[in-house]
Scaffold this motif. Structure first.
Motif, PDB file in Angstrom:
ATOM      1  N   TRP A  20     -54.450  58.863 114.312  1.00 10.64           N
ATOM      2  CA  TRP A  20     -54.298  57.319 113.508  1.00 10.64           C
ATOM      3  C   TRP A  20     -55.711  57.020 112.728  1.00 10.64           C
ATOM      4  O   TRP A  20     -55.495  56.598 111.691  1.00 10.64           O
ATOM      5  CB  TRP A  20     -54.135  56.272 114.589  1.00 10.64           C
ATOM      6  N   MET A  21     -56.821  57.565 113.350  1.00  9.81           N
ATOM      7  CA  MET A  21     -58.027  57.327 112.320  1.00  9.81           C
ATOM      8  C   MET A  21     -57.971  58.096 111.112  1.00  9.81           C
ATOM      9  O   MET A  21     -58.268  57.661 109.911  1.00  9.81           O
ATOM     10  CB  MET A  21     -59.248  57.548 113.304  1.00  9.81           C
ATOM     11  N   GLY A  22     -57.521  59.440 111.415  1.00  8.18           N
ATOM     12  CA  GLY A  22     -57.417  60.335 110.340  1.00  8.18           C
ATOM     13  C   GLY A  22     -56.553  59.592 109.248  1.00  8.18           C
ATOM     14  O   GLY A  22     -56.541  59.693 107.979  1.00  8.18           O
ATOM     15  N   ILE A  23     -55.321  59.417 109.671  1.00  3.03           N
ATOM     16  CA  ILE A  23     -54.321  58.687 108.494  1.00  3.03           C
ATOM     17  C   ILE A  23     -55.032  57.395 108.240  1.00  3.03           C
ATOM     18  O   ILE A  23     -54.785  57.266 106.924  1.00  3.03           O
ATOM     19  CB  ILE A  23     -53.051  58.088 109.520  1.00  3.03           C
ATOM     20  N   LEU A  24     -55.336  56.316 108.823  1.00  3.08           N
ATOM     21  CA  LEU A  24     -56.105  55.310 108.126  1.00  3.08           C
ATOM     22  C   LEU A  24     -56.990  55.571 107.248  1.00  3.08           C
ATOM     23  O   LEU A  24     -57.268  55.131 105.970  1.00  3.08           O
ATOM     24  CB  LEU A  24     -56.566  54.496 109.147  1.00  3.08           C
ATOM     25  N   GLY A  25     -57.859  56.736 107.692  1.00  2.00           N
ATOM     26  CA  GLY A  25     -59.195  57.084 106.704  1.00  2.00           C
ATOM     27  C   GLY A  25     -58.468  57.885 105.233  1.00  2.00           C
ATOM     28  O   GLY A  25     -58.805  57.264 104.362  1.00  2.00           O
ATOM     29  N   ALA A  26     -57.375  58.605 105.464  1.00  2.00           N
ATOM     30  CA  ALA A  26     -56.859  59.169 104.303  1.00  2.00           C
ATOM     31  C   ALA A  26     -56.018  58.075 103.302  1.00  2.00           C
ATOM     32  O   ALA A  26     -56.310  57.992 102.151  1.00  2.00           O
ATOM     33  CB  ALA A  26     -55.948  60.388 104.457  1.00  2.00           C
ATOM     34  N   THR A  27     -55.698  57.140 103.872  1.00  2.00           N
ATOM     35  CA  THR A  27     -55.059  55.942 103.224  1.00  2.00           C
ATOM     36  C   THR A  27     -56.020  55.030 102.583  1.00  2.00           C
ATOM     37  O   THR A  27     -55.749  54.899 101.475  1.00  2.00           O
ATOM     38  CB  THR A  27     -54.081  55.039 104.188  1.00  2.00           C
ATOM     39  N   ALA A  29     -58.983  56.133 101.671  1.00  2.00           N
ATOM     40  CA  ALA A  29     -59.843  56.957 100.460  1.00  2.00           C
ATOM     41  C   ALA A  29     -58.793  57.005  99.336  1.00  2.00           C
ATOM     42  O   ALA A  29     -59.085  56.789  98.224  1.00  2.00           O
ATOM     43  CB  ALA A  29     -60.002  58.109 101.022  1.00  2.00           C
ATOM     44  N   LEU A  30     -57.440  57.218  99.723  1.00  2.00           N
ATOM     45  CA  LEU A  30     -56.272  57.196  98.420  1.00  2.00           C
ATOM     46  C   LEU A  30     -56.293  56.047  98.042  1.00  2.00           C
ATOM     47  O   LEU A  30     -56.373  56.019  96.839  1.00  2.00           O
ATOM     48  CB  LEU A  30     -55.062  57.811  99.067  1.00  2.00           C
ATOM     49  N   LEU A  31     -56.227  54.837  98.644  1.00  2.00           N
ATOM     50  CA  LEU A  31     -56.221  53.568  98.011  1.00  2.00           C
ATOM     51  C   LEU A  31     -57.429  53.213  96.982  1.00  2.00           C
ATOM     52  O   LEU A  31     -57.358  53.128  95.902  1.00  2.00           O
ATOM     53  CB  LEU A  31     -56.078  52.377  98.941  1.00  2.00           C
ATOM     54  N   ALA A  32     -58.732  53.536  97.313  1.00  2.00           N
ATOM     55  CA  ALA A  32     -60.009  53.252  96.776  1.00  2.00           C
ATOM     56  C   ALA A  32     -60.241  54.239  95.633  1.00  2.00           C
ATOM     57  O   ALA A  32     -60.753  53.693  94.594  1.00  2.00           O
ATOM     58  CB  ALA A  32     -61.092  53.558  97.737  1.00  2.00           C
ATOM     59  N   ALA A  33     -59.637  55.501  95.879  1.00  2.00           N
ATOM     60  CA  ALA A  33     -59.967  56.499  94.800  1.00  2.00           C
ATOM     61  C   ALA A  33     -59.097  56.731  93.592  1.00  2.00           C
ATOM     62  O   ALA A  33     -59.227  56.924  92.699  1.00  2.00           O
ATOM     63  CB  ALA A  33     -60.375  57.712  95.427  1.00  2.00           C
ATOM     64  N   VAL A  34     -57.783  56.356  93.967  1.00  2.00           N
ATOM     65  CA  VAL A  34     -56.627  56.476  93.124  1.00  2.00           C
ATOM     66  C   VAL A  34     -55.736  55.343  92.912  1.00  2.00           C
ATOM     67  O   VAL A  34     -55.510  54.919  91.597  1.00  2.00           O
ATOM     68  CB  VAL A  34     -55.684  57.763  93.762  1.00  2.00           C
ATOM     69  N   VAL A  35     -54.999  54.690  93.824  1.00  2.00           N
ATOM     70  CA  VAL A  35     -54.172  53.714  93.578  1.00  2.00           C
ATOM     71  C   VAL A  35     -54.742  52.547  92.890  1.00  2.00           C
ATOM     72  O   VAL A  35     -54.383  51.983  91.941  1.00  2.00           O
ATOM     73  CB  VAL A  35     -53.575  53.459  94.918  1.00  2.00           C
ATOM     74  N   VAL A  36     -55.795  51.922  93.647  1.00  2.00           N
ATOM     75  CA  VAL A  36     -56.353  50.557  92.955  1.00  2.00           C
ATOM     76  C   VAL A  36     -56.885  50.678  91.630  1.00  2.00           C
ATOM     77  O   VAL A  36     -56.497  49.606  90.865  1.00  2.00           O
ATOM     78  CB  VAL A  36     -57.407  50.074  94.280  1.00  2.00           C
ATOM     79  N   PRO A  37     -57.583  51.803  91.480  1.00  2.00           N
ATOM     80  CA  PRO A  37     -58.400  51.833  89.995  1.00  2.00           C
ATOM     81  C   PRO A  37     -57.157  52.115  89.153  1.00  2.00           C
ATOM     82  O   PRO A  37     -57.209  51.610  87.917  1.00  2.00           O
ATOM     83  CB  PRO A  37     -58.934  53.199  90.100  1.00  2.00           C
ATOM     84  N   ARG A  38     -56.061  52.832  89.455  1.00  2.45           N
ATOM     85  CA  ARG A  38     -55.184  53.208  88.269  1.00  2.45           C
ATOM     86  C   ARG A  38     -54.045  51.735  87.965  1.00  2.45           C
ATOM     87  O   ARG A  38     -53.909  51.415  86.740  1.00  2.45           O
ATOM     88  CB  ARG A  38     -53.827  54.069  89.012  1.00  2.45           C
ATOM     89  N   LEU A  39     -53.987  51.004  89.051  1.00  4.50           N
ATOM     90  CA  LEU A  39     -53.199  49.434  88.922  1.00  4.50           C
ATOM     91  C   LEU A  39     -53.941  48.599  88.344  1.00  4.50           C
ATOM     92  O   LEU A  39     -53.448  47.992  87.354  1.00  4.50           O
ATOM     93  CB  LEU A  39     -52.863  49.087  90.479  1.00  4.50           C
ATOM     94  N   ALA A  40     -55.377  48.655  88.349  1.00  5.49           N
ATOM     95  CA  ALA A  40     -56.238  47.755  87.857  1.00  5.49           C
ATOM     96  C   ALA A  40     -56.575  48.055  86.586  1.00  5.49           C
ATOM     97  O   ALA A  40     -57.609  47.378  85.699  1.00  5.49           O
ATOM     98  CB  ALA A  40     -57.539  47.282  88.824  1.00  5.49           C
TER      99      ALA A  40
END
Length: 184
Positions: A20-27, A29-40
């Motif tokens: 679960w820590m791995g899944i949360l960490g990957a999520t 990281a993915l949000l911070a590096a890809v999803v949020v910047p792209r949406l904003a």
């Protein structure tokens, strides 16, 4: 009321927590590096040098949001092209604002760890954005992966998380079906 299943051993419980820590960490990281910047409409960059230490050490992922040059002030951290039209960028702090003879503003920048200002002032056309947020260590992964590799990794992580979620739902459905009493 459904019975809560307990892991069979301490080892299984530890592995479950680590998963679960791995899944949360990957999520995250993915949000911070890809999803949020792209949406904003922002752009992620990796800090490669120690010029902004201790604020932004090498390996930090910085996300720069587009901003009007007139909104940039002394003390703001910006990402800019080292030469207009070139790919190479730097992320430094604005230390002064100069009014040029042609009416345009130019920004004097300096890395926090540098003893002197950068040799050339930054023209408005060179500014890529103002620092929005930074994530330590994530810049290393950003630097190692090309744009296509990041897109593929994003799809793999999203697909893996989706498959994992489906497996968890299927397991819960199966357990619920097994625990129902058979009526005749």
């Amino acid at each position: 009321m459904a019975a809560h299943r307990r892991p069979a051993t301490v080892r299984a419980a530890v592995l479950l927590v680590l998963a679960w820590m791995g899944i949360l960490g990957a999520t995250v990281a993915l949000l911070a590096a890809v999803v949020v910047p792209r949406l904003a409409g922002a752009t992620p960059y990796a800090v490669l040098t120690s010029s902004m230490e201790p604020t932004l050490p090498p390996g930090t992922l910085v996300v720069a949001r587009p901003v009007a040059t007139d909104d940039i002030g002394v003390g703001d951290v910006i990402t800019y092209q080292l030469a207009s039209g070139r790919v190479l960028t730097a992320t430094h702090r604005v230390t002064a604002i100069e009014q040029r003879l042609d009416g345009d503003r130019s920004l004097v920048t300096q890395g926090d760890a540098n003893p002197v200002a950068d040799p050339e002032p930054v023209r408005p056309v060179q500014v890529r954005g103002e620092l929005w947020y930074a994530v330590p260590y994530l810049g290393y992964a950003h630097r190692w992966l090309t744009g296509a590799q990041r897109a593929t990794l994003t799809l793999v992580i999203v697909g893996g998380l989706s498959v994992y979620a489906l497996a968890m739902f299927a397991g819960a459905w199966r357990d619920r079906a097994r625990s129902r009493p058979v009526s005749r």
